[in-house]
Write an enzyme that holds these catalytic residues in place. Structure first.
Site, PDB file in Angstrom:
ATOM      1  N   LYS A  66     -39.283  55.993   3.201  1.00 23.34           N
ATOM      2  CA  LYS A  66     -39.621  55.097   4.329  1.00 23.34           C
ATOM      3  C   LYS A  66     -39.378  55.795   5.662  1.00 23.34           C
ATOM      4  O   LYS A  66     -40.147  55.614   6.606  1.00 23.34           O
ATOM      5  CB  LYS A  66     -38.786  53.815   4.268  1.00 23.34           C
ATOM      6  CG  LYS A  66     -39.089  52.952   3.074  1.00 23.34           C
ATOM      7  CD  LYS A  66     -39.954  51.778   3.445  1.00 23.34           C
ATOM      8  CE  LYS A  66     -40.566  51.249   2.185  1.00 23.34           C
ATOM      9  NZ  LYS A  66     -41.241  50.057   2.183  1.00 23.34           N
TER      10      LYS A  66
ATOM     11  N   LYS B 110     -46.471  55.280  -6.407  1.00 23.01           N
ATOM     12  CA  LYS B 110     -46.420  53.909  -6.932  1.00 23.01           C
ATOM     13  C   LYS B 110     -47.319  52.998  -6.109  1.00 23.01           C
ATOM     14  O   LYS B 110     -47.541  53.261  -4.913  1.00 23.01           O
ATOM     15  CB  LYS B 110     -44.984  53.396  -6.967  1.00 23.01           C
ATOM     16  CG  LYS B 110     -44.427  52.937  -5.649  1.00 23.01           C
ATOM     17  CD  LYS B 110     -43.294  51.917  -5.817  1.00 23.01           C
ATOM     18  CE  LYS B 110     -42.988  51.301  -4.459  1.00 23.01           C
ATOM     19  NZ  LYS B 110     -42.375  50.017  -4.472  1.00 23.01           N
TER      20      LYS B 110
ATOM     21  N   LYS C 117     -47.876  48.251  -0.892  1.00 24.55           N
ATOM     22  CA  LYS C 117     -48.664  47.626   0.181  1.00 24.55           C
ATOM     23  C   LYS C 117     -48.961  48.607   1.300  1.00 24.55           C
ATOM     24  O   LYS C 117     -50.013  48.598   1.889  1.00 24.55           O
ATOM     25  CB  LYS C 117     -47.874  46.463   0.801  1.00 24.55           C
ATOM     26  CG  LYS C 117     -47.815  45.238  -0.047  1.00 24.55           C
ATOM     27  CD  LYS C 117     -46.984  44.170   0.625  1.00 24.55           C
ATOM     28  CE  LYS C 117     -45.514  44.451   0.539  1.00 24.55           C
ATOM     29  NZ  LYS C 117     -44.848  43.966  -0.647  1.00 24.55           N
TER      30      LYS C 117
HETATM   31  N1  AQP Z   1     -45.778  49.719  -8.111  1.00 25.65           N
HETATM   32  C1  AQP Z   1     -44.869  48.945  -8.674  1.00 25.65           C
HETATM   33  N2  AQP Z   1     -44.789  48.861 -10.022  1.00 25.65           N
HETATM   34  C2  AQP Z   1     -43.854  48.067 -10.614  1.00 25.65           C
HETATM   35  N3  AQP Z   1     -42.968  47.321  -9.921  1.00 25.65           N
HETATM   36  C3  AQP Z   1     -43.014  47.369  -8.580  1.00 25.65           C
HETATM   37  N4  AQP Z   1     -42.286  46.757  -7.617  1.00 25.65           N
HETATM   38  C4  AQP Z   1     -42.745  47.160  -6.406  1.00 25.65           C
HETATM   39  N5  AQP Z   1     -43.761  48.024  -6.549  1.00 25.65           N
HETATM   40  C5  AQP Z   1     -43.949  48.184  -7.886  1.00 25.65           C
HETATM   41  C6  AQP Z   1     -41.216  45.801  -7.878  1.00 25.65           C
HETATM   42  O1  AQP Z   1     -41.539  44.591  -7.229  1.00 25.65           O
HETATM   43  C7  AQP Z   1     -40.337  43.925  -6.841  1.00 25.65           C
HETATM   44  C8  AQP Z   1     -40.422  43.460  -5.413  1.00 25.65           C
HETATM   45  O2  AQP Z   1     -40.487  44.615  -4.605  1.00 25.65           O
HETATM   46  P1  AQP Z   1     -40.292  44.614  -3.051  1.00 25.65           P
HETATM   47  O3  AQP Z   1     -40.388  43.276  -2.487  1.00 25.65           O
HETATM   48  O4  AQP Z   1     -39.114  45.442  -2.734  1.00 25.65           O
HETATM   49  O5  AQP Z   1     -41.594  45.331  -2.630  1.00 25.65           O
HETATM   50  P2  AQP Z   1     -41.801  46.833  -2.401  1.00 25.65           P
HETATM   51  O6  AQP Z   1     -41.268  47.653  -3.505  1.00 25.65           O
HETATM   52  O7  AQP Z   1     -41.337  47.146  -1.053  1.00 25.65           O
HETATM   53  O8  AQP Z   1     -43.333  46.758  -2.480  1.00 25.65           O
HETATM   54  P3  AQP Z   1     -44.254  47.712  -1.806  1.00 25.65           P
HETATM   55  O9  AQP Z   1     -45.619  47.237  -2.042  1.00 25.65           O
HETATM   56  O10 AQP Z   1     -43.931  49.098  -2.193  1.00 25.65           O
HETATM   57  O11 AQP Z   1     -43.922  47.459  -0.289  1.00 25.65           O
HETATM   58  P4  AQP Z   1     -43.909  48.498   0.863  1.00 25.65           P
HETATM   59  O12 AQP Z   1     -45.187  49.211   0.825  1.00 25.65           O
HETATM   60  O13 AQP Z   1     -43.754  47.605   2.071  1.00 25.65           O
HETATM   61  O14 AQP Z   1     -42.727  49.351   0.612  1.00 25.65           O
HETATM   62  C9  AQP Z   1     -39.202  44.915  -7.086  1.00 25.65           C
HETATM   63  O15 AQP Z   1     -38.521  44.556  -8.271  1.00 25.65           O
HETATM   64  C10 AQP Z   1     -39.897  46.239  -7.264  1.00 25.65           C
HETATM   65  O16 AQP Z   1     -39.190  47.092  -8.142  1.00 25.65           O
END
Ligand code: AQP
Length: 333
Positions: free
Chosen positions: A118, A200, A203
């Site tokens: 990040k 992975k 968003k």
């Molecule tokens: N690609 C993924 N595959 C499987 N599990 C995933 N999780 C996130 N991405 C994947 C799981 O979703 C839950 C909620 O995650 P979060 O709210 O922390 O979202 P995040 O990981 O921040 O999602 P993004 O899309 O990657 O957001 P950005 O781009 O803003 O950083 C968790 O249990 C996570 O493991």
């Protein structure tokens, strides 16, 4: 009669826009299954304080938080079977974070994979919250004396860090916290990006890289059609040599609930295009009832408000009790 003490299952999701199928397959789908287990007491929450570590628009943040609650209810969380609340409504999360901050070596936070990624992505806005994110996450989990944390693979390191902090606190001040274990699904723990199978699904990598849970049918068809594939044309599960198609097969396997071998057999001799066309329909069919449920929930804001108020009250009781213990052990008045 001896009443069995239920294990606490606890997990959360950030209100940072749309929820994608990675979030769903890696986490929410499992939450919806775990809430049916009579041995578990499930608590799920929307982590709005965490979402403030990345640039966001305060003018519509409330709506984004509310939408994340709707998304999760539509995706299968049932308030009759689990507790749902919003992180910032329970002040003890921030209070415990400070105490845990004082036990956390700076170097450990700087080495966290998510922080490094990040910090690289938002170079101009590397705030201290981004660095201490795992401490807030540890406070969230420990406050509820959690046994299991169902998360995707990307969160494994943070759960390990939480375990270390629990041990450290207990060793220094006396036993208060449980050491939680991550519950990571066998398949779907790391759904990869549709535009770059080395990353992975996320968003922040652009709308074409993910399928949002509430994308229109046309959007889903388009995104699957343009999703990158590997060289060759064989629909074969081989994550090392064919990461893109293997990711799509995993998505098919989880949404259609069909074994990977069967999927490979069905598409033997056919090309990627046939497979992708069917995959889009499999996803659309699966997500249709979720979308319909979301539309129903949208028309019923009072119901959602009640769910959150009930959740807040239940969470508050547990958080208050834990903080009384923490304050006593740490010598605070
Ligand atoms: N690609 C993924 N595959 C499987 N599990 C995933 N999780 C996130 N991405 C994947 C799981 O979703 C839950 C909620 O995650 P979060 O709210 O922390 O979202 P995040 O990981 O921040 O999602 P993004 O899309 O990657 O957001 P950005 O781009 O803003 O950083 C968790 O249990 C996570 O493991």
């Amino acid at each position: 009669m001896v009443t069995k003490v239920k294990k606490i299952v606890f997990s959360g999701i950030q209100p940072t826009g749309t929820i994608h199928i990675g979030n769903y397959l890696g986490a929410i789908k499992n939450w919806a299954e775990l809430q049916n287990n009579p041995d578990y007491d499930c608590i799920f929450f929307v982590v709005d304080l965490h979402a403030m570590t990345v640039p966001y628009d305060a003018s519509n943040f409330q709506a984004t938080i509310y939408n994340a609650v709707l998304d999760n209810l539509a995706a299968g969380l049932d308030p009759k079977k689990c507790t749902i609340f919003i992180q910032s409504q329970i002040k003890e999360h921030s209070e415990l974070t400070w105490i845990l901050d004082t036990l956390t070596p700076l170097g450990e936070l700087q080495r966290m994979t998510q922080f490094k990624e990040k910090a690289e992505e938002q170079k101009s806005e590397v705030n201290a919250g981004l660095l201490t994110y795992p401490v807030l996450q540890a406070a969230d989990i420990l406050l509820y004396k959690t046994d299991f944390v169902p998360v995707g693979k990307d969160q494994e390191q943070h759960i390990e860090f939480t375990r270390t902090l629990a041990r450290k606190f207990n060793a220094r001040f006396g036993e208060v916290f449980k050491e939680p274990a991550a519950l990571i699904p066998k398949a779907g723990a790391k759904i990869m990006s549709l535009t770059d199978p080395a990353k992975k699904m996320s968003k922040s990598h652009g709308p074409e890289s993910y399928i949002a849970l509430f994308d229109s049918d046309e959007m889903i068809r388009r995104k699957i059609k343009i999703a990158v594939t590997d060289s060759g044309k064989e629909v074969r599960y081989d994550p090392k040599n064919k990461p893109a198609i293997s990711n799509l097969i995993t998505i098919y396997h989880l949404f259609a609930d069909q074994p990977i071998k069967e999927i490979e057999k069905r598409y033997a001799g056919k090309g990627y295009a046939d497979f992708k066309k069917d995959l889009a329909e499999v996803i659309i069919d699966y997500l249709k009832p979720l979308r319909q449920k979301r539309e129903r929930l949208e028309k019923n804001p009072d119901y959602v408000k009640n769910v959150l108020e009930e959740g807040r009250q239940k969470a508050q009781k547990i958080a208050t009790a834990t903080m009384i213990e923490v304050k006593k052990k740490t010598g605070l008045i």
